[in-house]
Design a protein around this motif. Structure first.
Motif, PDB file in Angstrom:
ATOM      1  N   CYS A 305      -9.015  10.659 -30.889  1.00  0.00           N
ATOM      2  CA  CYS A 305      -9.867  11.443 -29.992  1.00  0.00           C
ATOM      3  C   CYS A 305      -9.227  11.528 -28.608  1.00  0.00           C
ATOM      4  O   CYS A 305      -8.618  10.578 -28.121  1.00  0.00           O
ATOM      5  N   PRO A 306      -9.327  12.683 -27.975  1.00  0.00           N
ATOM      6  CA  PRO A 306      -8.665  12.884 -26.679  1.00  0.00           C
ATOM      7  C   PRO A 306      -9.050  11.858 -25.621  1.00  0.00           C
ATOM      8  O   PRO A 306      -8.203  11.418 -24.852  1.00  0.00           O
ATOM      9  N   THR A 307     -10.331  11.488 -25.551  1.00  0.00           N
ATOM     10  CA  THR A 307     -10.754  10.464 -24.601  1.00  0.00           C
ATOM     11  C   THR A 307     -10.804   9.126 -25.320  1.00  0.00           C
ATOM     12  O   THR A 307     -11.722   8.846 -26.085  1.00  0.00           O
ATOM     13  N   GLN A 308      -9.802   8.308 -25.092  1.00  0.00           N
ATOM     14  CA  GLN A 308      -9.726   7.011 -25.743  1.00  0.00           C
ATOM     15  C   GLN A 308     -10.606   5.982 -25.043  1.00  0.00           C
ATOM     16  O   GLN A 308     -11.269   5.168 -25.684  1.00  0.00           O
ATOM     17  N   ILE A 309     -10.590   6.000 -23.721  1.00  0.00           N
ATOM     18  CA  ILE A 309     -11.377   5.057 -22.926  1.00  0.00           C
ATOM     19  C   ILE A 309     -12.087   5.859 -21.848  1.00  0.00           C
ATOM     20  O   ILE A 309     -11.470   6.675 -21.158  1.00  0.00           O
ATOM     21  N   LEU A 310     -13.381   5.599 -21.698  1.00  0.00           N
ATOM     22  CA  LEU A 310     -14.174   6.336 -20.725  1.00  0.00           C
ATOM     23  C   LEU A 310     -14.730   5.364 -19.695  1.00  0.00           C
ATOM     24  O   LEU A 310     -15.346   4.364 -20.019  1.00  0.00           O
ATOM     25  N   ALA A 311     -14.499   5.685 -18.451  1.00  0.00           N
ATOM     26  CA  ALA A 311     -15.077   4.899 -17.345  1.00  0.00           C
ATOM     27  C   ALA A 311     -16.268   5.686 -16.788  1.00  0.00           C
ATOM     28  O   ALA A 311     -16.129   6.867 -16.473  1.00  0.00           O
ATOM     29  N   GLY A 312     -17.322   5.023 -16.658  1.00  0.00           N
ATOM     30  CA  GLY A 312     -17.650   3.762 -17.264  1.00  0.00           C
ATOM     31  C   GLY A 312     -19.153   3.570 -17.139  1.00  0.00           C
ATOM     32  O   GLY A 312     -19.931   4.440 -16.771  1.00  0.00           O
ATOM     33  N   ARG A 313     -19.535   2.384 -17.399  1.00  0.00           N
ATOM     34  CA  ARG A 313     -20.905   1.925 -17.210  1.00  0.00           C
ATOM     35  C   ARG A 313     -20.830   0.662 -16.359  1.00  0.00           C
ATOM     36  O   ARG A 313     -19.800  -0.005 -16.289  1.00  0.00           O
ATOM     37  N   GLY A 327     -21.772  -9.939 -16.228  1.00  0.00           N
ATOM     38  CA  GLY A 327     -22.452 -10.161 -14.962  1.00  0.00           C
ATOM     39  C   GLY A 327     -22.964  -8.870 -14.355  1.00  0.00           C
ATOM     40  O   GLY A 327     -22.456  -7.775 -14.624  1.00  0.00           O
ATOM     41  N   ALA A 328     -23.986  -8.967 -13.532  1.00  0.00           N
ATOM     42  CA  ALA A 328     -24.511  -7.805 -12.827  1.00  0.00           C
ATOM     43  C   ALA A 328     -23.403  -7.155 -12.016  1.00  0.00           C
ATOM     44  O   ALA A 328     -22.693  -7.826 -11.260  1.00  0.00           O
ATOM     45  N   GLY A 329     -23.242  -5.851 -12.176  1.00  0.00           N
ATOM     46  CA  GLY A 329     -22.222  -5.126 -11.432  1.00  0.00           C
ATOM     47  C   GLY A 329     -20.869  -5.082 -12.095  1.00  0.00           C
ATOM     48  O   GLY A 329     -19.947  -4.436 -11.580  1.00  0.00           O
ATOM     49  N   ASP A 330     -20.697  -5.754 -13.240  1.00  0.00           N
ATOM     50  CA  ASP A 330     -19.421  -5.679 -13.959  1.00  0.00           C
ATOM     51  C   ASP A 330     -19.213  -4.274 -14.505  1.00  0.00           C
ATOM     52  O   ASP A 330     -20.155  -3.624 -14.972  1.00  0.00           O
ATOM     53  N   MET A 331     -17.969  -3.808 -14.463  1.00  0.00           N
ATOM     54  CA  MET A 331     -17.625  -2.518 -15.052  1.00  0.00           C
ATOM     55  C   MET A 331     -17.469  -2.672 -16.560  1.00  0.00           C
ATOM     56  O   MET A 331     -16.803  -3.588 -17.040  1.00  0.00           O
ATOM     57  N   VAL A 332     -18.085  -1.754 -17.309  1.00  0.00           N
ATOM     58  CA  VAL A 332     -17.995  -1.741 -18.761  1.00  0.00           C
ATOM     59  C   VAL A 332     -17.345  -0.423 -19.176  1.00  0.00           C
ATOM     60  O   VAL A 332     -17.887   0.654 -18.927  1.00  0.00           O
ATOM     61  N   LEU A 333     -16.167  -0.514 -19.778  1.00  0.00           N
ATOM     62  CA  LEU A 333     -15.412   0.656 -20.212  1.00  0.00           C
ATOM     63  C   LEU A 333     -15.732   0.959 -21.672  1.00  0.00           C
ATOM     64  O   LEU A 333     -15.789   0.048 -22.503  1.00  0.00           O
ATOM     65  N   LEU A 334     -15.905   2.236 -21.971  1.00  0.00           N
ATOM     66  CA  LEU A 334     -16.235   2.646 -23.336  1.00  0.00           C
ATOM     67  C   LEU A 334     -14.952   2.920 -24.105  1.00  0.00           C
ATOM     68  O   LEU A 334     -14.256   3.905 -23.847  1.00  0.00           O
ATOM     69  N   GLY A 335     -14.635   2.071 -25.061  1.00  0.00           N
ATOM     70  CA  GLY A 335     -13.442   2.241 -25.883  1.00  0.00           C
ATOM     71  C   GLY A 335     -13.733   3.165 -27.053  1.00  0.00           C
ATOM     72  O   GLY A 335     -13.809   2.724 -28.209  1.00  0.00           O
ATOM     73  N   LEU A 336     -13.868   4.445 -26.785  1.00  0.00           N
ATOM     74  CA  LEU A 336     -14.277   5.404 -27.815  1.00  0.00           C
ATOM     75  C   LEU A 336     -13.285   5.442 -28.975  1.00  0.00           C
ATOM     76  O   LEU A 336     -13.671   5.447 -30.139  1.00  0.00           O
ATOM     77  N   GLY A 337     -11.994   5.502 -28.652  1.00  0.00           N
ATOM     78  CA  GLY A 337     -10.982   5.575 -29.700  1.00  0.00           C
ATOM     79  C   GLY A 337     -10.959   4.333 -30.565  1.00  0.00           C
ATOM     80  O   GLY A 337     -10.812   4.413 -31.798  1.00  0.00           O
TER      81      GLY A 337
END
Length: 437
Positions: A305-313, A327-337
């Motif tokens: 898929c073209p978007t492998q990792i999506l930033a973010g939550r 933890g509160a405020g941690d960045m969560v990256l979506l590993g779609l691929g």
């Protein structure tokens, strides 16, 4: 901000409090750098190694030393994207803001707190989503296909007499931006300039910040033109929406529509053409199978898929995910691929011979999921652009063949986006069909 002295196996140790009052996640010794050749050569091999060592939620380090969690499990990613309150797309929550320099190359991709469909959460996001969604829904499918056919023919006329082409630079990249530019109200002549801006922006290099500024200038000029002379385009429909929006909000939403749809659609075209040119299972699409075009495109959404990792939550509070303490405020990256190839769920999603099944299973996460997923009208527009473009190309040049060994094809050097840098082909030269202006 101080550097942590140690980290537990389950969660990197916390550092000093961030600018927003949270407890920032710190990079532990086991954090995986989010870069390097493995991400653009054999990412699935790397994802398998991540699963073995870390499980479905992986501590990673972004360029510049910024920590994040990369979700590579299908179920865990579904959980994140289904809970917009616990994991909102609210960049203001990030507990690393005090460390972010103004010239950080990934800043345009991660974003700042700003009033756009892409960087708002909750009710404010829904307000933007209704306005943008209605403007996109009114794109007439027959008219859209006509735009795609006309512009694809025009592009092919530019190289069909040569007998050789680079299907990425010569076709896959210009087609989506020309179609999108026309849909939102730009004259065709502005398409190549917008494509250049988006290319600089998407690759996250040194010129990304300057490209972001140029991108905004294009949209502000368009807004001025369409306010003075409304037309049958997305921008005019957005301006006619009864809600109260500022010029900044219109500009940011137009930037989001164009940026999200351009390079991802170009990579969908390029990756699908590569599959047809290199995989016997889909080679029939090159000669006599329009149905095979759709199958190849669906296969790409599963496997490349073209978007492998999506930033973010960003976590709105302390929580647990996939055995990790977030933890509160941690960045969560979506590993779609990675999630699309999660072995724990693929056996339940696949049937028949092909990885995506004979009936075109569409339970992939290529467009994300949940409240903040790619709007359905935008998905339909992208699919129409990609499929129509490929079909026109194969109609015009039916004997396409790679002009280099498949092993020599090079991927874009990005952990976030998966696409080809070039796709050189040869074919029997043909005459241009005419002027499509």
């Amino acid at each position: 901000m101080t550097t942590p002295a140690s980290a537990t196996p389950n969660r990197p140790t916390a550092s000093t409090a961030g600018a927003l009052g949270g407890c920032p996640m710190a990079v532990g010794a086991a954090a995986v750098p989010l870069g390097g050749p493995e991400f653009h050569t054999e990412p699935q091999v790397l994802y398998r190694a991540m699963r073995r060592e870390h499980g479905p939620v992986v501590p990673v380090e972004l360029p510049g030393g910024f920590p994040a969690w990369l979700v590579i499990g299908y179920r865990e990613l579904h959980q994140v994207t289904s809970d917009g309150e616990l994991f909102p797309r609210d960049v203001a929550l990030w507990n690393q803001w005090e460390r972010v320099p103004e010239d950080w190359p990934l800043l345009p991709m991660v974003g700042r707190p700003m009033p756009s469909i892409y960087f708002t959460a909750g009710a404010e996001h829904r307000r933007h989503a209704v306005m943008v969604g209605q403007a996109l829904e009114e794109v007439e499918p027959f008219e859209l296909r006509g735009h795609c056919e006309q512009l694809a023919d025009r592009i092919i006329d530019g190289f069909c007499h040569r007998g050789t082409a680079d299907l990425i630079a010569d076709f896959a990249v210009p087609l989506p931006v020309l179609v999108l530019a026309r849909l939102i109200g730009f004259p065709d002549a502005d398409g190549p300039r917008i494509a250049e801006v988006l290319r600089d922006l998407a690759d996250g290099g040194p010129g990304a910040q300057e490209a972001h500024l140029r991108f905004g200038e294009h949209m502000r000029r368009l807004l001025t033109v369409r306010r003075a002379a409304p037309g049958h385009d997305v921008t005019s429909r957005m301006l006619a929406h009864p809600g109260a929006f500022t010029d900044e909000e219109y500009v940011l939403d137009l930037m989001a529509i164009t940026a999200a749809g351009h390079l991802t659609t170009a990579d969908w075209i390029g990756n699908s053409l590569r599959l047809m040119l290199t995989d016997d299972q889909f080679a029939v699409a090159l000669s006599d199978g329009r149905h095979s075009v759709a199958e190849a495109m669906n296969e790409v959404l599963w496997e490349e898929c073209p978007t492998q990792i999506l930033a973010g939550r960003w976590a709105s509070r302390d929580t647990r995910l996939g055995g990790r303490d977030i933890g509160a405020g941690d960045m969560v990256l979506l590993g779609l691929g990675a999630a699309n190839t999660d072995p724990h769920i693929r056996q339940h999603l696949t049937t028949g011979a092909g990885p995506s099944g004979p009936h075109g299973n569409s339970a992939h996460l290529a467009f994300s999921h949940g409240e903040y997923r790619c709007p359905f009208p935008a998905q339909e527009i992208a699919e129409t652009i990609a499929r129509t473009g490929i079909e026109v190309l194969l109609d015009r040049l039916p004997d396409l063949a790679l002009s280099v060994p498949a092993a020599e094809l090079v991927r874009r050097q990005s952990a976030f986006l998966r696409g080809m840098t070039a796709l050189p082909v040869r074919f029997t030269p043909v005459r241009p069909t005419g002027d499509f202006s």
